[in-house]
Design an enzyme around this catalytic site. Structure first.
Site, PDB file in Angstrom:
ATOM      1  N   ARG A  55       2.401   4.075   4.748  1.00 40.96           N
ATOM      2  CA  ARG A  55       1.944   4.449   6.083  1.00 40.96           C
ATOM      3  C   ARG A  55       2.939   3.928   7.111  1.00 40.96           C
ATOM      4  O   ARG A  55       3.443   2.813   6.961  1.00 40.96           O
ATOM      5  CB  ARG A  55       0.593   3.757   6.352  1.00 40.96           C
ATOM      6  CG  ARG A  55      -0.585   4.673   6.300  1.00 40.96           C
ATOM      7  CD  ARG A  55      -1.866   3.898   6.381  1.00 40.96           C
ATOM      8  NE  ARG A  55      -1.970   3.056   7.577  1.00 40.96           N
ATOM      9  CZ  ARG A  55      -3.071   2.372   7.882  1.00 40.96           C
ATOM     10  NH1 ARG A  55      -4.129   2.416   7.104  1.00 40.96           N
ATOM     11  NH2 ARG A  55      -3.124   1.643   8.970  1.00 40.96           N
ATOM     12  N   ARG A  57       0.835  -1.212   0.000  1.00 37.93           N
ATOM     13  CA  ARG A  57       0.000   0.000   0.000  1.00 37.93           C
ATOM     14  C   ARG A  57       0.865   1.257   0.000  1.00 37.93           C
ATOM     15  O   ARG A  57       1.891   1.319   0.669  1.00 37.93           O
ATOM     16  CB  ARG A  57      -0.887   0.038   1.254  1.00 37.93           C
ATOM     17  CG  ARG A  57      -1.913  -1.038   1.280  1.00 37.93           C
ATOM     18  CD  ARG A  57      -3.078  -0.678   2.149  1.00 37.93           C
ATOM     19  NE  ARG A  57      -2.734  -0.525   3.554  1.00 37.93           N
ATOM     20  CZ  ARG A  57      -3.635  -0.586   4.523  1.00 37.93           C
ATOM     21  NH1 ARG A  57      -4.904  -0.788   4.239  1.00 37.93           N
ATOM     22  NH2 ARG A  57      -3.285  -0.445   5.778  1.00 37.93           N
TER      23      ARG A  57
END
Ligand code: AMP
Length: 207
Positions: free
Chosen positions: A153, A120
């Site tokens: 993240r 991601r």
């Protein structure tokens, strides 16, 4: 139809929930989101819940029932639950008052989930989400929309992901077992494309 959606992080729960909401015009009820809204509005309940959420602990059941009961009553007959129930007390509370038609378990091996979550990325400028495996940007490391830099993240590293997955299993195992014993569990292979997963869910719901 009242549904529950259960799945490990990275199993595509959000994507599938969106499609089911669209297809059946259901209300999507996510307890985590409801708590985050209370926190942003600084309600008393939000402030209490935040203490637990910050520590990564479950919020005590009485607060959960408090936030969810009205919403469930309003949506009864047409809801999809996500993030609730998380333990047996919550499960029994739910089944006492509401008829659940099916519990969809998006089944994905831990290693696959870790692989997906580590892929991601999001744009540090506009926030747009990418996944280098399924939804890569046109140009490596650069946002298609604004040209911003794509970053990972902080909590999408292997150690943090593994911890989240362990926590997921610890929380959901008994709930999954409970629904399996009640013959309500529909297990769907989540190691497929989102479209194939959606079609599987629909086929299993029809049975
Ligand atoms: P989530 O976004 O579903 O991971 O939820 C974020 C946090 O909200 C959890 O770590 C819990 O602290 C709290 N929470 C959400 N749903 C529940 C629930 N059904 N029971 C207890 N705590 C919950």
């Amino acid at each position: 139809m009242n549904l529950i959606l259960i799945g490990i992080q990275g199993s595509g729960k959000g994507t599938q929930a969106k499609q089911l909401v669209k297809k059946f015009d259901m209300k999507h009820i996510t307890t985590g989101e409801i708590f985050r809204k209370h926190i942003s509005q600084r309600t008393d309940l939000g402030m209490k819940a935040q203490e637990y959420m910050n520590k990564g602990e479950l919020v005590p059941d009485k607060f959960v029932f408090n936030i969810i009961e009205g919403t469930l009553n309003e949506a009864n007959g047409n809801f999809i639950l996500d993030g609730f129930p998380r333990n047996i007390t919550q499960t029994e509370f739910l089944l006492n008052e509401f008829k659940i038609d099916a519990v969809i378990l998006l089944d994905l091996k831990d290693e696959k989930a870790i692989e997906r979550l580590m892929a991601r990325r999001h744009c540090e400028n506009c926030g747009k989400d990418y996944n280098v495996l399924f939804k890569p940007p046109k140009q490596n490391g650069i946002c298609d929309e604004c040209g911003g830099k794509l970053v990972t993240r902080k909590d999408d590293n292997k150690e943090a992901i593994t911890k989240r997955i362990e926590k997921y299993h610890a929380e959901t195992n008994e709930v999954v077992k409970y629904f399996a014993e009640k013959n309500l569990l529909l297990k769907v292979d989540a190691d497929q494309t989102p479209k194939a997963i959606h079609e599987d869910i629909i086929a299993k719901l029809k049975k």
